[in-house]
Scaffold this active site. Structure first.
Site, PDB file in Angstrom:
ATOM      1  N   ARG A 106      -7.061  23.437   6.133  1.00 17.09           N
ATOM      2  CA  ARG A 106      -6.689  22.020   5.949  1.00 17.09           C
ATOM      3  C   ARG A 106      -7.941  21.175   5.665  1.00 17.09           C
ATOM      4  O   ARG A 106      -7.898  20.211   4.900  1.00 17.09           O
ATOM      5  CB  ARG A 106      -5.963  21.515   7.204  1.00 17.09           C
ATOM      6  CG  ARG A 106      -5.420  20.128   7.049  1.00 17.09           C
ATOM      7  CD  ARG A 106      -4.384  19.817   8.099  1.00 17.09           C
ATOM      8  NE  ARG A 106      -3.836  18.488   7.930  1.00 17.09           N
ATOM      9  CZ  ARG A 106      -3.874  17.541   8.865  1.00 17.09           C
ATOM     10  NH1 ARG A 106      -4.438  17.772  10.036  1.00 17.09           N
ATOM     11  NH2 ARG A 106      -3.347  16.358   8.630  1.00 17.09           N
TER      12      ARG A 106
ATOM     13  N   HIS B 281      -8.456  18.288   2.694  1.00 18.04           N
ATOM     14  CA  HIS B 281      -8.761  16.876   2.962  1.00 18.04           C
ATOM     15  C   HIS B 281     -10.152  16.494   2.465  1.00 18.04           C
ATOM     16  O   HIS B 281     -10.405  15.335   2.148  1.00 18.04           O
ATOM     17  CB  HIS B 281      -8.598  16.563   4.455  1.00 18.04           C
ATOM     18  CG  HIS B 281      -7.170  16.368   4.851  1.00 18.04           C
ATOM     19  ND1 HIS B 281      -6.718  15.293   5.573  1.00 18.04           N
ATOM     20  CD2 HIS B 281      -6.069  17.123   4.602  1.00 18.04           C
ATOM     21  CE1 HIS B 281      -5.401  15.386   5.753  1.00 18.04           C
ATOM     22  NE2 HIS B 281      -4.991  16.502   5.185  1.00 18.04           N
TER      23      HIS B 281
ATOM     24  N   GLY C 229     -13.884  14.315  -4.047  1.00 12.26           N
ATOM     25  CA  GLY C 229     -14.193  15.671  -4.516  1.00 12.26           C
ATOM     26  C   GLY C 229     -14.701  16.552  -3.387  1.00 12.26           C
ATOM     27  O   GLY C 229     -14.902  16.096  -2.250  1.00 12.26           O
TER      28      GLY C 229
ATOM     29  N   ASP D 252     -17.152  17.654  -1.566  1.00 11.95           N
ATOM     30  CA  ASP D 252     -18.564  17.304  -1.385  1.00 11.95           C
ATOM     31  C   ASP D 252     -18.936  17.082   0.080  1.00 11.95           C
ATOM     32  O   ASP D 252     -19.950  16.438   0.371  1.00 11.95           O
ATOM     33  CB  ASP D 252     -18.907  16.041  -2.197  1.00 11.95           C
ATOM     34  CG  ASP D 252     -18.222  14.801  -1.644  1.00 11.95           C
ATOM     35  OD1 ASP D 252     -17.306  14.940  -0.802  1.00 11.95           O
ATOM     36  OD2 ASP D 252     -18.610  13.689  -2.042  1.00 11.95           O
TER      37      ASP D 252
ATOM     38  N   GLU E 243     -14.697   8.687   6.156  1.00 11.87           N
ATOM     39  CA  GLU E 243     -13.387   9.336   5.961  1.00 11.87           C
ATOM     40  C   GLU E 243     -12.838   9.916   7.256  1.00 11.87           C
ATOM     41  O   GLU E 243     -11.650   9.848   7.540  1.00 11.87           O
ATOM     42  CB  GLU E 243     -13.511  10.471   4.929  1.00 11.87           C
ATOM     43  CG  GLU E 243     -13.716   9.992   3.516  1.00 11.87           C
ATOM     44  CD  GLU E 243     -14.065  11.121   2.559  1.00 11.87           C
ATOM     45  OE1 GLU E 243     -13.671  12.280   2.792  1.00 11.87           O
ATOM     46  OE2 GLU E 243     -14.767  10.845   1.562  1.00 11.87           O
TER      47      GLU E 243
ATOM     48  N   ASN F 231      -6.998  11.623   9.031  1.00 12.16           N
ATOM     49  CA  ASN F 231      -7.870  12.777   9.300  1.00 12.16           C
ATOM     50  C   ASN F 231      -8.028  13.064  10.792  1.00 12.16           C
ATOM     51  O   ASN F 231      -8.831  13.919  11.176  1.00 12.16           O
ATOM     52  CB  ASN F 231      -9.261  12.545   8.681  1.00 12.16           C
ATOM     53  CG  ASN F 231      -9.234  12.720   7.171  1.00 12.16           C
ATOM     54  OD1 ASN F 231      -8.472  13.534   6.655  1.00 12.16           O
ATOM     55  ND2 ASN F 231     -10.061  11.954   6.460  1.00 12.16           N
TER      56      ASN F 231
ATOM     57  N   HIS G  36       0.874  26.068   4.276  1.00 15.44           N
ATOM     58  CA  HIS G  36       1.628  25.831   5.521  1.00 15.44           C
ATOM     59  C   HIS G  36       2.272  27.105   6.052  1.00 15.44           C
ATOM     60  O   HIS G  36       3.095  27.047   6.948  1.00 15.44           O
ATOM     61  CB  HIS G  36       2.677  24.728   5.304  1.00 15.44           C
ATOM     62  CG  HIS G  36       2.061  23.372   5.058  1.00 15.44           C
ATOM     63  ND1 HIS G  36       2.723  22.317   4.486  1.00 15.44           N
ATOM     64  CD2 HIS G  36       0.799  22.908   5.321  1.00 15.44           C
ATOM     65  CE1 HIS G  36       1.928  21.260   4.403  1.00 15.44           C
ATOM     66  NE2 HIS G  36       0.741  21.598   4.891  1.00 15.44           N
ATOM     67  N   THR G  37       1.879  28.232   5.516  1.00 12.82           N
ATOM     68  CA  THR G  37       2.288  29.515   6.098  1.00 12.82           C
ATOM     69  C   THR G  37       1.463  29.829   7.347  1.00 12.82           C
ATOM     70  O   THR G  37       1.777  30.755   8.093  1.00 12.82           O
ATOM     71  CB  THR G  37       2.145  30.659   5.070  1.00 12.82           C
ATOM     72  OG1 THR G  37       2.564  31.876   5.674  1.00 12.82           O
ATOM     73  CG2 THR G  37       0.713  30.831   4.584  1.00 12.82           C
TER      74      THR G  37
ATOM     75  N   ASP H  98       4.819  27.625  10.333  1.00 12.96           N
ATOM     76  CA  ASP H  98       5.712  28.703   9.915  1.00 12.96           C
ATOM     77  C   ASP H  98       6.328  29.300  11.182  1.00 12.96           C
ATOM     78  O   ASP H  98       5.629  29.951  11.960  1.00 12.96           O
ATOM     79  CB  ASP H  98       4.876  29.751   9.149  1.00 12.96           C
ATOM     80  CG  ASP H  98       5.654  31.022   8.836  1.00 12.96           C
ATOM     81  OD1 ASP H  98       6.795  31.169   9.314  1.00 12.96           O
ATOM     82  OD2 ASP H  98       5.107  31.877   8.122  1.00 12.96           O
TER      83      ASP H  98
ATOM     84  N   ASP I  95       1.063  34.719   4.371  1.00 16.33           N
ATOM     85  CA  ASP I  95       1.991  35.508   3.554  1.00 16.33           C
ATOM     86  C   ASP I  95       2.932  34.549   2.816  1.00 16.33           C
ATOM     87  O   ASP I  95       2.717  33.337   2.853  1.00 16.33           O
ATOM     88  CB  ASP I  95       2.777  36.492   4.449  1.00 16.33           C
ATOM     89  CG  ASP I  95       3.511  35.779   5.591  1.00 16.33           C
ATOM     90  OD1 ASP I  95       3.585  34.533   5.562  1.00 16.33           O
ATOM     91  OD2 ASP I  95       4.010  36.464   6.493  1.00 16.33           O
TER      92      ASP I  95
HETATM   93  C1  HEM Z   1       1.448  18.624  -0.407  1.00 16.81           C
HETATM   94  C2  HEM Z   1       1.277  17.736   0.529  1.00 16.81           C
HETATM   95  C3  HEM Z   1       0.848  18.010   1.934  1.00 16.81           C
HETATM   96  C4  HEM Z   1       1.233  17.295   3.016  1.00 16.81           C
HETATM   97  C5  HEM Z   1       2.127  16.074   3.010  1.00 16.81           C
HETATM   98  C6  HEM Z   1       0.626  17.895   4.165  1.00 16.81           C
HETATM   99  C7  HEM Z   1       0.754  17.429   5.449  1.00 16.81           C
HETATM  100  C8  HEM Z   1       0.342  18.110   6.571  1.00 16.81           C
HETATM  101  C9  HEM Z   1       0.564  17.673   7.921  1.00 16.81           C
HETATM  102  C10 HEM Z   1       1.236  16.372   8.333  1.00 16.81           C
HETATM  103  C11 HEM Z   1       0.081  18.618   8.750  1.00 16.81           C
HETATM  104  C12 HEM Z   1       0.116  18.622  10.268  1.00 16.81           C
HETATM  105  C13 HEM Z   1      -1.061  17.864  10.816  1.00 16.81           C
HETATM  106  C14 HEM Z   1      -0.944  17.731  12.310  1.00 16.81           C
HETATM  107  O1  HEM Z   1       0.068  17.245  12.785  1.00 16.81           O
HETATM  108  O2  HEM Z   1      -1.904  18.109  13.013  1.00 16.81           O
HETATM  109  C15 HEM Z   1      -0.471  19.661   7.926  1.00 16.81           C
HETATM  110  C16 HEM Z   1      -1.028  20.791   8.405  1.00 16.81           C
HETATM  111  C17 HEM Z   1      -1.682  21.702   7.606  1.00 16.81           C
HETATM  112  N1  HEM Z   1      -1.878  21.595   6.243  1.00 16.81           N
HETATM  113 FE1  HEM Z   1      -0.932  20.335   5.004  1.00 16.81          FE
HETATM  114  N2  HEM Z   1      -0.119  18.966   3.769  1.00 16.81           N
HETATM  115  C18 HEM Z   1      -0.017  19.076   2.413  1.00 16.81           C
HETATM  116  C19 HEM Z   1      -0.667  19.990   1.628  1.00 16.81           C
HETATM  117  C20 HEM Z   1      -1.578  20.899   2.101  1.00 16.81           C
HETATM  118  C21 HEM Z   1      -2.483  21.663   1.291  1.00 16.81           C
HETATM  119  C22 HEM Z   1      -2.610  21.523  -0.225  1.00 16.81           C
HETATM  120  C23 HEM Z   1      -3.190  22.462   2.126  1.00 16.81           C
HETATM  121  C24 HEM Z   1      -4.305  23.423   1.826  1.00 16.81           C
HETATM  122  C25 HEM Z   1      -4.477  24.007   0.677  1.00 16.81           C
HETATM  123  C26 HEM Z   1      -2.699  22.214   3.455  1.00 16.81           C
HETATM  124  C27 HEM Z   1      -3.086  22.903   4.580  1.00 16.81           C
HETATM  125  C28 HEM Z   1      -2.611  22.665   5.845  1.00 16.81           C
HETATM  126  C29 HEM Z   1      -2.862  23.525   6.976  1.00 16.81           C
HETATM  127  C30 HEM Z   1      -3.580  24.861   6.946  1.00 16.81           C
HETATM  128  C31 HEM Z   1      -2.309  22.910   8.092  1.00 16.81           C
HETATM  129  C32 HEM Z   1      -2.386  23.386   9.537  1.00 16.81           C
HETATM  130  C33 HEM Z   1      -3.625  22.731  10.148  1.00 16.81           C
HETATM  131  C34 HEM Z   1      -3.965  23.237  11.547  1.00 16.81           C
HETATM  132  O3  HEM Z   1      -3.459  24.254  11.972  1.00 16.81           O
HETATM  133  O4  HEM Z   1      -4.806  22.586  12.207  1.00 16.81           O
HETATM  134  N3  HEM Z   1      -1.763  21.240   3.406  1.00 16.81           N
HETATM  135  N4  HEM Z   1      -0.301  19.312   6.604  1.00 16.81           N
END
Ligand code: HEM
Length: 329
Positions: free
Chosen positions: A67, A71, A77, A79, A90, A96, A194-195, A248, A256
């Site tokens: 994540r 972000h 970018g 950076d 940020e 964040n 989000h897997t 997941d 996966d």
């Molecule tokens: C497409 C729009 C996206 C939205 C709206 C979104 C939103 C979120 C939100 C709300 C969380 C939970 C944060 C929390 O409550 O702590 C989350 C977790 C996460 N997101 Fe996304 N996300 C998006 C795309 C992405 C992308 C593109 C990636 C990476 C390539 C990503 C990777 C992750 C990961 C790995 C987690 C788990 C973080 C953790 O375990 O600490 N997300 N995301």
């Protein structure tokens, strides 16, 4: 020798080749594979080792690192602008607040500063660490180019106009991705992140509401009702703000294609996840990815390369920070 062919004396030819090679590698403004091969040959190894050892003592690390790169790259970018500390950087923006993994990046940086001072950027460490995190939990092995430099600008007000929110419509998500030169397909692929990882209850509360008896009820009928019940049990209204659930629900520790299978069975945790199945433009992608993990892995490699190339600073731009939390000046 062909008629008309020009013959350069050997030293001139070598100099020309050197100039072309040098130009291609450092002045072209693009990233290159094995950028640290000469300047810090163990750089990628050190990052991998740090990610691997911190993930084995804390299983939340891979999700955090993945994540973190998202972000970082979407704002200013790739950076490392997200790592800078200070008033109104940020990192201080509420979007964040739950981003983590910073200490892993700092610890790789400390070792690298000892071995190769002033050489390896925090921006590269973030990208490499996310790449390694995916592989450590069963995802594909990807080679990524390096040579990113660290930014000097980090402003909280830049976060919201660039990061996505779970309440976004498909059009809003598509637009934000296209602002970063990422396609509709990249959106579906990168959402597959989000897997792994976890989410705080507040991140999906919008799918429920409090009824007159002070209990949660499901308002988003696109969510599987058994899954919704489970979420309500894990995240009651009385839950502490620190409670988290797995993104997941089936294979949370493995990178996966289960994420896409979850979407097909209406178990996408965020509204923005479920939207990928509901929308005619993306449903077919979701179905194909749910059926074919190889296809997901291959596509992940390509989309991840694009993600980690967004707005990179190279050559003379930015700097190589000594510590990821502050600029050198
Ligand atoms: C497409 C729009 C996206 C939205 C709206 C979104 C939103 C979120 C939100 C709300 C969380 C939970 C944060 C929390 O409550 O702590 C989350 C977790 C996460 N997101 Fe996304 N996300 C998006 C795309 C992405 C992308 C593109 C990636 C990476 C390539 C990503 C990777 C992750 C990961 C790995 C987690 C788990 C973080 C953790 O375990 O600490 N997300 N995301």
């Amino acid at each position: 020798m062909e008629k008309g062919a020009m013959v350069f004396p050997f030293p001139i030819a070598v100099s020309c080749l050197f100039i072309i090679f040098h130009f291609a590698n450092s002045v072209s403004g693009s990233l290159v594979f094995n950028f640290y091969a000469a300047s810090c040959p163990t750089a990628e190894f050190i990052v991998r080792n740090t990610v691997s050892s911190s993930s084995s003592s804390d299983s939340s690390i891979p999700g955090k690192l993945l994540r973190l790169v998202f972000h970082d790259c979407f704002v200013e970018g790739c950076d490392a602008s997200l790592m800078l500390l200070g008033n109104n950087t940020e990192k201080s923006d509420p979007a964040n607040r739950s981003v983590g993994g910073f200490s892993v990046i700092e610890s790789a940086k400390r070792v690298l500063e000892f071995l190769c001072p002033g050489t390896v950027s925090c921006a590269d460490i973030i990208a490499l660490a996310a790449r390694d995190a995916v592989e450590i939990v069963g995802g594909p092995m990807i080679q990524i180019p390096t040579g990113r430099r660290d930014g000097m600008v980090s402003v909280a007000s830049n976060v919201r106009p660039n990061i996505l929110d779970t309440s976004f419509t498909m059009d809003e998500m598509i637009n934000r991705f296209s602002d970063k030169e990422l396609s509709l397909f990249d959106l579906v692929i990168l959402s597959g992140a989000h897997t792994i990882g976890t989410a705080h209850c507040s991140s999906f509360r919008d799918r429920f509401q409090e009824d007159s008896k002070g209990k949660l009820t499901l308002i988003d009928k696109t969510l599987d009702s058994t899954y919704a019940d489970k979420l309500m049990q894990e995240c009651p209204l009385s839950a502490s703000p620190s409670v988290q659930v797995n993104n997941d629900p089936e294979t949370s520790m493995v990178f996966d294609n289960q994420y896409y299978r979850n979407l097909l069975t209406n178990k996408g945790l965020f509204q923005s996840d479920s939207a990928l199945l509901r929308d005619n433009r993306t449903r077919k992608f979701v179905e194909d990815l749910a059926n074919d993990q190889e296809f997901f892995f291959e596509s992940w490699g390509q989309s991840f390369l694009k993600l980690t190339s967004i707005g990179v600073k190279t050559g003379d731009e930015g700097e190589i920070r000594r510590s990821c939390a502050s600029t050198n000046a």
